[in-house]
Design an enzyme around this catalytic site. Structure first.
Site, mmCIF file in Angstrom:
data_model
loop_
_atom_site.group_PDB
_atom_site.id
_atom_site.type_symbol
_atom_site.label_atom_id
_atom_site.label_comp_id
_atom_site.label_asym_id
_atom_site.label_seq_id
_atom_site.Cartn_x
_atom_site.Cartn_y
_atom_site.Cartn_z
ATOM 1 N N LYS A 20 0.842 -1.199 0.000
ATOM 2 C CA LYS A 20 0.000 0.000 0.000
ATOM 3 C C LYS A 20 0.870 1.239 0.000
ATOM 4 C CE LYS A 20 -3.952 -1.698 2.696
ATOM 5 N NZ LYS A 20 -5.005 -1.538 1.682
ATOM 6 N N ARG B 39 -10.182 -11.514 2.101
ATOM 7 C CA ARG B 39 -11.032 -12.586 1.569
ATOM 8 C C ARG B 39 -10.301 -13.931 1.589
ATOM 9 N NH1 ARG B 39 -11.458 -9.361 -4.001
ATOM 10 N NH2 ARG B 39 -11.030 -7.689 -2.503
HETATM 11 N N1 BES Z 1 -8.105 -3.681 4.397
HETATM 12 C C1 BES Z 1 -8.282 -3.272 3.060
HETATM 13 C C2 BES Z 1 -9.590 -2.522 2.818
HETATM 14 C C3 BES Z 1 -9.749 -1.204 3.539
HETATM 15 C C4 BES Z 1 -9.474 -0.015 2.896
HETATM 16 C C5 BES Z 1 -10.217 -1.149 4.836
HETATM 17 C C6 BES Z 1 -9.629 1.187 3.551
HETATM 18 C C7 BES Z 1 -10.385 0.058 5.498
HETATM 19 C C8 BES Z 1 -10.094 1.232 4.849
HETATM 20 C C9 BES Z 1 -8.273 -4.495 2.156
HETATM 21 O O1 BES Z 1 -7.474 -5.547 2.586
HETATM 22 C C10 BES Z 1 -7.743 -4.067 0.826
HETATM 23 O O2 BES Z 1 -6.611 -3.670 0.780
HETATM 24 N N2 BES Z 1 -8.561 -4.154 -0.220
HETATM 25 C C11 BES Z 1 -8.161 -3.778 -1.522
HETATM 26 C C12 BES Z 1 -8.659 -4.821 -2.486
HETATM 27 C C13 BES Z 1 -8.102 -4.669 -3.876
HETATM 28 C C14 BES Z 1 -6.625 -4.935 -3.865
HETATM 29 C C15 BES Z 1 -8.809 -5.627 -4.775
HETATM 30 C C16 BES Z 1 -8.763 -2.409 -1.812
HETATM 31 O O3 BES Z 1 -9.888 -2.148 -1.389
HETATM 32 O O4 BES Z 1 -8.094 -1.600 -2.429
HETATM 33 MN MN MN Z 2 -5.469 -5.357 1.988
#
Ligand code: BES
Ligand code: MN
Ligand code: ZN
Length: 595
Positions: free
Chosen positions: A288, A362
């Site tokens: 990230k 997931r």
């Molecule tokens: N934990 C994150 C989602 C999230 C984002 C929670 C902001 C709280 C605040 C999750 O694991 C994630 O990173 N999801 C990705 C999925 C994508 C890579 C398909 C996302 O939402 O960008």
């Molecule tokens: Mn994530």
């Protein structure tokens, strides 16, 4: 051998905890007669009306009416007006808390209005604060107000030397039935438990320490607990969960809780609560950006909500048989981290091609859902901070609902509406399934591009519930408040705890609880989670059942006490050693209460 007695290490340490934080009902005391540092009265728009505000107006020779007429007090939702040293009252100050339009008032408004007033007053230490419940309030509205007041006085102070908020030494609720107040206090404790876990720094709250917290909570509330370590997870073929965990130096855990309420018969749980417990989400190799990573300690909010909801239901002795399962991992980039292009065989046998290591939640939940499926619950609900896409769709404050069973989803939405937690259902059309097809495996862990990302994530989870009625709640937005609001300092919100308790508590609230829960509270801990084996004692001469458990050289005796007149409908806990009672704690958050 007991080496030393101490309070269970909640939140890493017991420093800064209050001596007592009682919340009790005083149904017979009149507002004008109560001695307190502050008296909180609720006011709707359109003048003093006929409730408690009118009585206080009379006692203060029309002060409230004059301030309302002058427009100094409007009664608007979450308005909070302090009036210092009001004549005619014995309280040091009067706080007028707005509840908005009379005809729109509901339990969710009660929660927020009480939280707003408590948050304001908790800016300084107060030994005694009185709140006045309005005569027409339902037990639900009283409970939510009591819970709101309990959460409003807690901020984000875990790591501050100088606290911004102090819990009131005691909170008294006038005009409220003792059992509703007792239930509201447990509910507030549940929300505060989830908030505290979310607010803990990720280096303090990692899979093992989360499991430790869960063991302490389970011990206090009489839930059974199993903690699966990595060996056990491997024996259980939880390869998806283990894959995500591989990049971290912190080993993963799976925590299984079970609570059987009075009247719950048979082996089949009524419901399984499943939570995403990514204690920190760096994104893994799909790293990230720094700004998005900052708040990723909140990625275990689903697990915290499920633990807290289960604990609250157990403390309330709700007539339900539930299991709760949380998958605890840290998503990191260590040398063994799972990679893009990896194909993992999940516990169910489904193969998953990894396209993005940041879509880890997931992958973890795939195995947790499969474990739960094996316990044959009648229904499953999961909570997960799963996708940023859900926040793009619904914003910061609203959770997404996704289901394979409309009736079950409707029940959850109705409970959420009752307590004022906003949720909105998104569609699960079969066409979305095409998006998670993989060229090399059964499925891949992302959709095609980012469109509909909250739904493709839900579609992925659906593959692992084996047709059991299931609803997924994406709490990525509402689980964590980046900015303060009138009713909260921000940080963890405890979102979904109140809805889940409302959903699963049964008919409680129309009548007082009867039997204490779980004939034999105790803790079963697997796989060498405890430094010492759990033991069971009998308190000498005492009528109560004692179970003791230890961790890290600590042994605690816990006595379930029958409800007392001062804490009706409540079960308090004695922490005892060698038969001598040392302290009274309430069950959910373990806060000290006066004996
Ligand atoms: N934990 C994150 C989602 C999230 C984002 C929670 C902001 C709280 C605040 C999750 O694991 C994630 O990173 N999801 C990705 C999925 C994508 C890579 C398909 C996302 O939402 O960008
Ligand atoms: Mn994530
Ligand atoms: Zn995540």
């Amino acid at each position: 051998m007991v080496t030393e007695f101490s309070i269970p290490p909640l939140g890493g340490s017991s420093a800064g905890r209050p001596d007592a934080a009682d919340i009790v009902a005083e149904p017979g005391t009149a507002p004008e007669a109560v001695t307190a540092d502050a008296l909180v009265v609720f006011l709707a728009e359109g003048g003093v009306g006929s409730g408690a505000a009118a009585a206080i107006d009379a006692a203060t020779s029309g002060l409230l009416g004059r301030l309302a007429a002058a427009g100094e007090i409007t009664g608007k939702r979450c308005e909070c007006v302090p009036i210092l040293a009001p004549g005619g009252l014995r309280a040091g100050q009067l706080v007028v808390a707005g509840i908005g339009k009379r005809e729109e008032f509901d339990a969710g408004t009660a929660y927020k209005a009480a939280a707003t007033a408590a948050r304001h007053l908790a800016g300084r230490p107060r030994s005694r604060v009185a709140f006045v419940a309005e005569p027409g309030w339902t037990p639900r509205q009283i409970e939510q107000a009591v819970a709101g007041a309990a959460t409003g006085m807690v901020g984000q102070d875990l790591y501050r030397a100088e606290k911004k908020r102090s819990r009131f030494g005691s909170t008294v609720w006038l005009g409220a039935a003792p059992d509703a107040v007792a239930r509201g206090r447990l509910l507030g404790d549940g929300v505060n438990l989830a908030r505290r876990l979310v607010n803990m720094a990720p280096d303090d709250l990692y899979p093992q320490s989360f499991a430790d917290e869960a063991a302490v909570v389970a011990g206090r509330t009489g839930m059974q607990i199993e903690i699966w370590d990595e060996d056990h997870l491997a024996r259980e073929r939880c390869r998806a969960l283990l894959a995500v965990a591989r990049g971290s130096s912190r080993p993963p855990r799976l925590v299984l809780l079970r609570y059987r309420g009075p009247g719950a018969s048979g082996d089949r749980p009524d419901v399984a609560l499943v939570g995403k417990g990514v204690t920190f989400d760096s994104g893994g190799l799909s790293l990230k950006p720094s700004e998005s990573m900052l708040t990723m300690k909140c990625d275990m909010a689903g697990a915290a909500a499920m633990l807290a909801a289960a604990a609250t239901l157990a403390a309330l002795a709700a007539p339900v048989h539930l299991v709760a399962a949380v998958g605890l991992v840290e998503n990191m980039t260590g040398p063994a981290a799972y990679k893009l292009g990896d194909v993992i065989t999940a516990r169910s046998g489904t193969t998953i091609e990894i396209h993005n290591t940041d879509a880890e939640g997931r992958v973890v939940l795939a195995d947790v859902l499969d474990v739960v499926r094996g316990l044959a619950p009648r229904r499953i609900v999961d909570a997960a901070t799963l996708t940023g896409a859900c926040m793009v769709a619904l914003g910061h404050d609203v959770a997404g609902l996704f289901t394979n069973d409309q009736g079950w989803c409707d029940a959850i939405a109705a409970a959420a509406r009752t307590v004022g937690e906003p949720v909105w259902q998104l569609p699960m059309y079969p066409d979305y399934d095409d998006q998670i097809k993989s060229e090399v495996a059964d499925i891949k862990n992302v959709g095609d591009g980012r469109w509909g990302g909250a739904i493709t994530a839900a579609k992925f989870l659906e593959r692992f519930v084996g047709g059991i009625p299931w609803t997924h709640v994406d709490i990525a937005g509402p689980a964590f408040a980046e900015k303060p609001r009138p009713w909260t300092d921000g940080g963890g919100t405890g979102f979904l705890v109140r809805s889940l308790v409302e959903l699963l508590r049964g008919q409680q609230g129309s009548r007082q609880r009867s039997a204490p829960p779980n004939g034999a509270p105790g803790v079963t801990v697997m796989a060498s989670q405890l430094a010492r084996p759990a033991a069971v004692n009998q308190r000498r001469g005492g009528p109560a059942k004692v179970s003791s458990f230890g961790r890290g050289g600590l042994h605690l005796g816990i006595v379930r006490r029958p409800p007392s007149p001062r804490h009706p409908g409540d079960s308090r806990w004695d922490l005892s050693r060698g038969g001598r009672v040392r302290a009274f704690f309430n069950p959910v958050e373990g806060l000290p209460v006066a004996p």
